[in-house]
Structure formats: C-alpha cells, structure tokens
Write a protein that holds these residues in place. Structure first.
Motif, short mmCIF file in Angstrom:
data_model
loop_
_atom_site.label_atom_id
_atom_site.label_comp_id
_atom_site.label_asym_id
_atom_site.label_seq_id
_atom_site.Cartn_x
_atom_site.Cartn_y
_atom_site.Cartn_z
N GLU A 1 0.81 -1.21 0.00
CA GLU A 1 0.00 0.00 0.00
C GLU A 1 0.85 1.27 0.00
O GLU A 1 0.33 2.36 0.15
CB GLU A 1 -0.95 -0.01 1.20
N GLY A 2 2.17 1.12 -0.14
CA GLY A 2 3.03 2.29 -0.20
C GLY A 2 4.12 2.27 0.84
O GLY A 2 4.49 1.22 1.37
N VAL A 3 4.62 3.45 1.15
CA VAL A 3 5.73 3.59 2.10
C VAL A 3 5.27 3.24 3.50
O VAL A 3 4.22 3.69 3.97
CB VAL A 3 6.28 5.03 2.07
N VAL A 4 6.08 2.44 4.19
CA VAL A 4 5.79 2.04 5.56
C VAL A 4 6.73 2.75 6.54
O VAL A 4 6.31 3.22 7.59
CB VAL A 4 5.92 0.51 5.72
N ALA A 5 8.00 2.81 6.19
CA ALA A 5 9.01 3.40 7.06
C ALA A 5 10.25 3.64 6.22
O ALA A 5 10.24 3.55 4.99
CB ALA A 5 9.30 2.47 8.24
N GLY A 6 11.36 3.97 6.88
CA GLY A 6 12.62 4.17 6.19
C GLY A 6 13.77 3.93 7.13
O GLY A 6 13.61 3.93 8.36
N ILE A 7 14.96 3.69 6.56
CA ILE A 7 16.16 3.50 7.37
C ILE A 7 17.25 4.41 6.82
O ILE A 7 17.22 4.83 5.66
CB ILE A 7 16.65 2.04 7.35
N SER A 8 18.22 4.73 7.67
CA SER A 8 19.35 5.55 7.22
C SER A 8 20.59 5.22 8.01
O SER A 8 20.52 4.70 9.14
CB SER A 8 19.03 7.04 7.35
N LEU A 9 21.73 5.52 7.41
CA LEU A 9 23.02 5.51 8.09
C LEU A 9 23.55 6.93 8.08
O LEU A 9 23.50 7.61 7.04
CB LEU A 9 24.02 4.61 7.36
N CYS A 10 24.03 7.41 9.22
CA CYS A 10 24.54 8.77 9.33
C CYS A 10 25.98 8.76 9.82
O CYS A 10 26.38 7.91 10.62
CB CYS A 10 23.69 9.59 10.29
N GLY A 11 26.74 9.72 9.35
CA GLY A 11 28.12 9.86 9.78
C GLY A 11 28.62 11.26 9.48
O GLY A 11 27.89 12.09 8.91
N GLU A 12 29.85 11.52 9.85
CA GLU A 12 30.43 12.84 9.64
C GLU A 12 30.77 13.06 8.17
O GLU A 12 31.34 12.18 7.52
CB GLU A 12 31.68 13.02 10.50
N THR A 13 30.39 14.22 7.66
CA THR A 13 30.75 14.59 6.30
C THR A 13 32.27 14.69 6.18
O THR A 13 32.92 15.27 7.03
CB THR A 13 30.11 15.92 5.91
#
Length: 283
Positions: free
Chosen positions: A216-228
């Motif tokens: 039915e579409g988008v449920v959630a999302g994931i990401s990885l974050c770090g220093e530029t």
C-alpha cells in the motif's frame, strides 16, 4: 424541509452534517473527486456542494487539484501515522544492529508523519554527538535523507500538500524550493530509492537512506549517518538498500518488489518537473 421514511417533515442537514458528508466521501487519503462525484455521493445539490467545498479549500481541509478535490494539509495532519510500529521495529532493529556493527555508523529507523520524520529507533551514537536525533524525536522530512527516501514514493501532489510552505532552511545546503525537491525525489526513484543527504539538516553530518515499502506504499525508512568528509557513505549505499529490501520482504513476504506501488504523475505535475530537466545546475 425534507421528509423521513414515515413522511414526517425533518429539518435539512446542518452545515456540520453537510461538511461531514463531504469529508466522508474522501475515504482514501490519495483520492481526488470531481464536484459531480461528491454531489452524487453526498446527495447534496451541486450548488451546495460547491459552496461548502470552496470553504473547505479556503480553510485548508481540502485542496483543489487538476483531478478535482483532494484532502488538504489540515485533514492529512489529523490522520497520523497508521503503521504497526511494534512490528516494524521487531523486524527492522536486528538488521539495523547488524548494519551498525558492520559500518560503525549511526543507524536510524523512522516513519513519515506528514512533513516530519519520527524516529522509531536509533542504534549507535559514539562519535556522532552532533546528530540531534533521538527515539521519538522529529526532524523535517525535506532536510534529512530518511525523510526524502520516503517522500520519493508518495504521489507528487501529496508531497506538495505536505511540504508546501514548510520547507525552511536548516543549513545552506537545505533544499527549500518545491520544484527542486521534486527533481531530487525523481533522482531518488531513478536510483531505486537510494537517497543521499549532505549537510542539509546539520552541518558536518551526512546520511544515506532508503524507504521500506509495502503493497500500500511507504511504511518506514532507514538511514546511516556519519560525519561529512569522513568514511564515504557511498560505500555503504548497497548495504542500506539491501537491508531496506530485506525488511520489506520480512514484513510483506507474499509481496514481490514488482507489486509495490509506484508514484502516479498527473500531466500538470509532469510539465512542472520536466520544465527543470534542462537546467544543468540541478543535476
């Protein structure tokens, strides 16, 4: 006056009752209805329906689109996120823990709550003190990779409704123009959902993200974050996309990727977006 089944005279519906009849016609948050369809659904005269519809548009409960009338920002904000968060966390967190252990980066799980991301979980934190995310916290969807990853799979008109007038700059890299944002969302879809964000929410912090999608579409999302400027996040992009797909498959084992809904573009929206394609500064 009108009559009930016994033939007794009854008072005409009050304004609140008529507004309720009209709002109930929008039983799907993405549906667009023409005036004649609304009048037929509610049983109200066209002139009455039109007058109430225009008032609802003026107040932000509905919006006037090329396809008719659709839910507006105020109505969408009442709905709230509808996903089963406990089930999403149960499936996603073990995979995100593995992703964090393999990369050393901060992993996030979040949902789209109108124009915001709400973080359901954050795994890791050492070395990322500048990152303001916290479980239960919010971030503007237009400024974080996690938000853009989910916005990319919404119908463009719905993304417009959520973002219009609220895209404030957080850094000098934040996208604040709606048409430029649509260009960015188009690029995300062309990368099968893979999303990059550099210094758009917090200076010195970048992310790579992908959406978790269901039938039915988008449920959630994931990401990885770090220093530029540190360990390039691009090298981890395939891992992020793979984990997002694994979560989707575990949540919806009977749904293949080909069954996932794609965005539906109206002719007017296509003209707006295609008008930017020749601008090399946006690519």
């Amino acid at each position: 006056m009108t009559s009930d089944t016994s033939g007794r005279a009854t008072a005409p519906p009050s304004m609140i009752e008529r507004m309720t009849l009209i709002m109930e016609a929008f039983d799907d948050r993405s549906v667009s209805l023409r005036l004649d369809e609304i009048a037929a659904h509610t049983g109200l005269p066209r002139s009455t329906s039109h007058r109430i519809l225009e008032q609802l548009v003026r107040l932000g409960w509905l919006r006037h689109t090329e396809g008719g009338y659709a839910l507006g920002r105020r109505a969408l904000q009442l709905g709230g996120p509808v996903s089963d968060h406990a089930e999403i966390r149960a499936v996603a967190v073990p995979l995100l823990e593995q992703l964090h252990a393999r990369t050393g980066k901060v992993a996030h799980l979040g949902i789209l709550d109108f124009a915001d991301v709400v973080y359901l979980d954050r795994i890791g934190g050492i070395g990322a003190a500048a990152l303001p995310s916290r479980v239960g916290g919010r971030a503007p969807a237009h400024a974080v990779g996690l938000g853009k990853a989910m916005l990319a799979w919404l119908p463009p008109e719905e993304a417009d409704t959520l973002l219009e007038g609220g895209m404030k700059a957080r850094t000098h890299n934040t996208i604040t123009d709606l048409l430029v944002m649509h260009q960015e969302l188009r690029r995300i879809r062309s990368r099968h959902g893979l999303t990059f964000e550099r210094d758009e929410y917090v200076a010195g912090i970048s992310s790579v993200a992908a959406a978790i999608r269901g039938p039915e579409g988008v449920v959630a999302g994931i990401s990885l974050c770090g220093e530029t400027g540190g360990d390039p996040l691009e090298r981890y992009a395939p891992l992020v996309l793979d984990v997002a797909k694994r979560i989707s498959r575990r949540l919806f084992p009977e749904t293949s990727p080909d069954d996932m809904p794609s965005t539906v573009w109206s002719d007017g929206m296509m003209e707006r977006i295609l008008g930017l394609l020749d601008d090399d500064t946006l690519m």
